[in-house]
Write a protein that holds these residues in place. Structure first.
Motif, PDB file in Angstrom:
ATOM      1  N   LYS A 125       0.850  -1.011   0.097  1.00 56.80           N
ATOM      2  CA  LYS A 125       0.055  -0.044   0.117  1.00 56.80           C
ATOM      3  C   LYS A 125       0.873   1.279   0.152  1.00 56.80           C
ATOM      4  O   LYS A 125       0.665   2.080  -0.654  1.00 56.80           O
ATOM      5  CB  LYS A 125      -0.855   0.119   1.187  1.00 56.80           C
ATOM      6  N   ASP A 126       1.800   1.342   0.776  1.00 55.65           N
ATOM      7  CA  ASP A 126       2.664   2.755   0.715  1.00 55.65           C
ATOM      8  C   ASP A 126       3.959   2.532   0.014  1.00 55.65           C
ATOM      9  O   ASP A 126       4.971   3.286   0.253  1.00 55.65           O
ATOM     10  CB  ASP A 126       3.025   2.726   2.305  1.00 55.65           C
ATOM     11  N   TRP A 127       4.001   1.628  -0.769  1.00 59.81           N
ATOM     12  CA  TRP A 127       5.048   1.565  -1.739  1.00 59.81           C
ATOM     13  C   TRP A 127       5.178   2.696  -2.600  1.00 59.81           C
ATOM     14  O   TRP A 127       4.230   3.282  -2.849  1.00 59.81           O
ATOM     15  CB  TRP A 127       5.163   0.267  -3.003  1.00 59.81           C
ATOM     16  N   THR A 128       6.453   3.241  -2.705  1.00 63.98           N
ATOM     17  CA  THR A 128       6.641   4.598  -3.703  1.00 63.98           C
ATOM     18  C   THR A 128       7.578   4.098  -4.714  1.00 63.98           C
ATOM     19  O   THR A 128       8.211   3.231  -4.932  1.00 63.98           O
ATOM     20  CB  THR A 128       7.266   5.567  -2.732  1.00 63.98           C
ATOM     21  N   CYS A 129       7.253   5.048  -5.700  1.00 69.69           N
ATOM     22  CA  CYS A 129       8.270   4.900  -6.992  1.00 69.69           C
ATOM     23  C   CYS A 129       8.712   6.306  -7.141  1.00 69.69           C
ATOM     24  O   CYS A 129       8.346   6.999  -7.727  1.00 69.69           O
ATOM     25  CB  CYS A 129       7.227   4.541  -8.243  1.00 69.69           C
ATOM     26  N   ARG A 130      10.048   6.268  -6.286  1.00 64.71           N
ATOM     27  CA  ARG A 130      10.932   7.454  -6.568  1.00 64.71           C
ATOM     28  C   ARG A 130      12.330   7.155  -7.036  1.00 64.71           C
ATOM     29  O   ARG A 130      13.110   6.502  -6.705  1.00 64.71           O
ATOM     30  CB  ARG A 130      10.963   8.060  -5.141  1.00 64.71           C
ATOM     31  N   TRP A 131      12.190   7.847  -8.297  1.00 63.51           N
ATOM     32  CA  TRP A 131      13.449   7.522  -9.104  1.00 63.51           C
ATOM     33  C   TRP A 131      14.970   7.749  -8.377  1.00 63.51           C
ATOM     34  O   TRP A 131      15.594   6.985  -8.315  1.00 63.51           O
ATOM     35  CB  TRP A 131      13.350   8.179 -10.457  1.00 63.51           C
ATOM     36  N   ASP A 132      14.887   9.120  -7.913  1.00 63.21           N
ATOM     37  CA  ASP A 132      16.261   9.288  -7.063  1.00 63.21           C
ATOM     38  C   ASP A 132      16.418   8.640  -5.769  1.00 63.21           C
ATOM     39  O   ASP A 132      17.620   8.545  -5.208  1.00 63.21           O
ATOM     40  CB  ASP A 132      15.939  10.952  -6.891  1.00 63.21           C
ATOM     41  N   THR A 133      15.443   8.234  -4.951  1.00 62.27           N
ATOM     42  CA  THR A 133      15.379   7.326  -3.868  1.00 62.27           C
ATOM     43  C   THR A 133      14.899   5.995  -3.686  1.00 62.27           C
ATOM     44  O   THR A 133      13.979   5.698  -3.250  1.00 62.27           O
ATOM     45  CB  THR A 133      15.200   8.149  -2.553  1.00 62.27           C
ATOM     46  N   PRO A 134      15.065   5.182  -4.976  1.00 57.89           N
ATOM     47  CA  PRO A 134      14.493   3.868  -5.167  1.00 57.89           C
ATOM     48  C   PRO A 134      14.619   3.063  -3.739  1.00 57.89           C
ATOM     49  O   PRO A 134      15.825   2.815  -3.205  1.00 57.89           O
ATOM     50  CB  PRO A 134      15.140   3.311  -6.435  1.00 57.89           C
ATOM     51  N   GLN A 135      13.817   2.058  -3.709  1.00 58.98           N
ATOM     52  CA  GLN A 135      13.980   0.992  -2.555  1.00 58.98           C
ATOM     53  C   GLN A 135      14.134  -0.205  -2.921  1.00 58.98           C
ATOM     54  O   GLN A 135      13.650  -0.579  -4.299  1.00 58.98           O
ATOM     55  CB  GLN A 135      12.516   1.177  -1.747  1.00 58.98           C
ATOM     56  N   GLY A 136      14.827  -0.900  -2.421  1.00 59.92           N
ATOM     57  CA  GLY A 136      14.956  -2.456  -2.693  1.00 59.92           C
ATOM     58  C   GLY A 136      16.127  -2.572  -3.849  1.00 59.92           C
ATOM     59  O   GLY A 136      16.988  -1.517  -4.188  1.00 59.92           O
ATOM     60  N   THR A 137      16.637  -3.928  -3.735  1.00 56.57           N
ATOM     61  CA  THR A 137      17.935  -3.934  -4.740  1.00 56.57           C
ATOM     62  C   THR A 137      17.629  -3.927  -6.110  1.00 56.57           C
ATOM     63  O   THR A 137      18.804  -3.567  -6.867  1.00 56.57           O
ATOM     64  CB  THR A 137      18.397  -5.484  -4.301  1.00 56.57           C
ATOM     65  N   SER A 138      16.413  -4.098  -6.785  1.00 59.10           N
ATOM     66  CA  SER A 138      16.237  -3.985  -8.204  1.00 59.10           C
ATOM     67  C   SER A 138      14.796  -3.382  -8.284  1.00 59.10           C
ATOM     68  O   SER A 138      13.793  -3.890  -8.830  1.00 59.10           O
ATOM     69  CB  SER A 138      15.806  -5.849  -8.792  1.00 59.10           C
ATOM     70  N   PRO A 139      14.935  -2.031  -8.160  1.00 56.68           N
ATOM     71  CA  PRO A 139      13.481  -1.066  -8.343  1.00 56.68           C
ATOM     72  C   PRO A 139      12.600  -1.419  -9.268  1.00 56.68           C
ATOM     73  O   PRO A 139      11.657  -1.580  -9.291  1.00 56.68           O
ATOM     74  CB  PRO A 139      13.926   0.000  -7.858  1.00 56.68           C
ATOM     75  N   LEU A 140      13.510  -1.345 -10.503  1.00 58.31           N
ATOM     76  CA  LEU A 140      12.842  -1.264 -11.742  1.00 58.31           C
ATOM     77  C   LEU A 140      12.045  -2.638 -11.835  1.00 58.31           C
ATOM     78  O   LEU A 140      10.798  -2.738 -12.481  1.00 58.31           O
ATOM     79  CB  LEU A 140      13.503  -1.070 -13.003  1.00 58.31           C
ATOM     80  N   TYR A 141      12.597  -3.767 -11.396  1.00 56.91           N
ATOM     81  CA  TYR A 141      11.802  -5.104 -11.591  1.00 56.91           C
ATOM     82  C   TYR A 141      10.873  -5.168 -10.851  1.00 56.91           C
ATOM     83  O   TYR A 141       9.755  -5.815 -10.827  1.00 56.91           O
ATOM     84  CB  TYR A 141      13.007  -6.167 -11.144  1.00 56.91           C
TER      85      TYR A 141
END
Length: 286
Positions: free
Chosen positions: A198-214
């Motif tokens: 629910k609270d996941w974000t898509c922030r290009w400059d501060t991405p979360q996780g090891t493989s954000p695009l994936y």
């Protein structure tokens, strides 16, 4: 996602899926020739066993290419695609683990890889919709539902990598999408997964996780299928972030109509991967 980033077969499959998702076919004016050449090349590198040369060490390329060939057959009904698609799908069915998941290289084992399984499930779902000949597709999808559910921690809704408790939870989007494709999108398990994201974000400059695009590739589809409110919340930030970070080269190529067209692509939002395999990054973003 990992090792399929530098595989010509996997990248060709991902590119073809992107063109087809854009609405293009082999008879499309601008991209038709590109799609036809890509499909012909996949058939050329397919082996008698149904696998693909020019693959990666873990054979992520196999389910990706199977997905592309099967989707192409479903959309374009080209007879020459049916047999290669069947062979590729049959190998996925034969390589399924007894408890419903898949491991690298389609080798049956007790290791169930949520990332690898998600590509197999997407390919099998496309095969079901394409009405390919194999009678084993439906039973395989049924086993896949059980295998996907085993990857979830029921108390939190998150999906693990090779078991419910490991990994960052970034593959939760993959797990939820698989449940949706397998007819369990309204299940408590899928709803818990959506709640976890629910609270996941898509922030290009501060991405979360090891493989954000994936992770975003799967989260985007899962949230789109989940509900209008879930999609609206996600797309409000996701859409703008991707558009704002696309690299554009103006008037870079000559189109079939003789006009100069601009080219757009994405590099990775992870600095450690910056510039690696722009085809991989661009297909996921597209």
């Amino acid at each position: 996602g990992g090792t399929h980033r530098e595989s010509p077969a996997a990248l060709t499959g991902l590119a073809l899926l992107s063109f087809m998702a854009h609405g293009d076919r082999t008879d499309s004016v601008e991209f038709g020739e590109t799609i036809e050449r890509g499909l012909r090349w996949l058939i050329y590198v397919q082996t008698e066993s149904g696998g693909f040369r020019e693959s990666d060490p873990h054979e992520y390329a196999h389910p990706i290419c199977a997905y592309a060939l099967t989707e192409a057959f479903a959309l374009m009904h080209l007879p020459e695609l049916k047999e290669p698609a069947n062979r590729a799908i049959n190998r996925i069915v034969a390589g399924q683990n007894p408890d419903g998941g898949w491991d690298y290289n389609l080798q049956q084992s007790t290791r169930n890889d949520m990332s690898y399984s998600a590509w197999c499930i997407q390919a099998l779902k496309a095969a079901q919709l394409a009405r390919l000949d194999s009678p084993d597709i439906q039973p395989s999808l049924k086993r896949a539902l059980s295998g996907t559910l085993r990857q979830q921690t029921g108390s939190t809704g998150r999906f693990g990598y090779t078991d419910p408790g490991n990994g960052s939870g970034g593959l939760t989007g993959a797990g939820v999408l698989c449940l949706q494709l397998l007819g369990a999108g309204d299940s408590p398990a899928a709803q818990k997964g959506i709640a976890f994201m629910k609270d996941w974000t898509c922030r290009w400059d501060t991405p979360q996780g090891t493989s954000p695009l994936y992770y975003w590739y799967y989260a985007t589809q899962a949230k789109f299928h989940a509900s209008p409110s879930s999609w609206k919340q996600w797309n409000g930030q996701f859409n703008a972030e991707l558009r704002n970070h696309q690299q554009v080269v103006e008037k870079a190529i000559l189109t079939p109509s003789g006009e100069l067209a601009s080219v757009g692509y994405w590099e990775s939002c992870r600095s450690s991967e910056h510039g690696r395999s722009c085809v991989y990054n661009t297909t996921l973003c597209a």
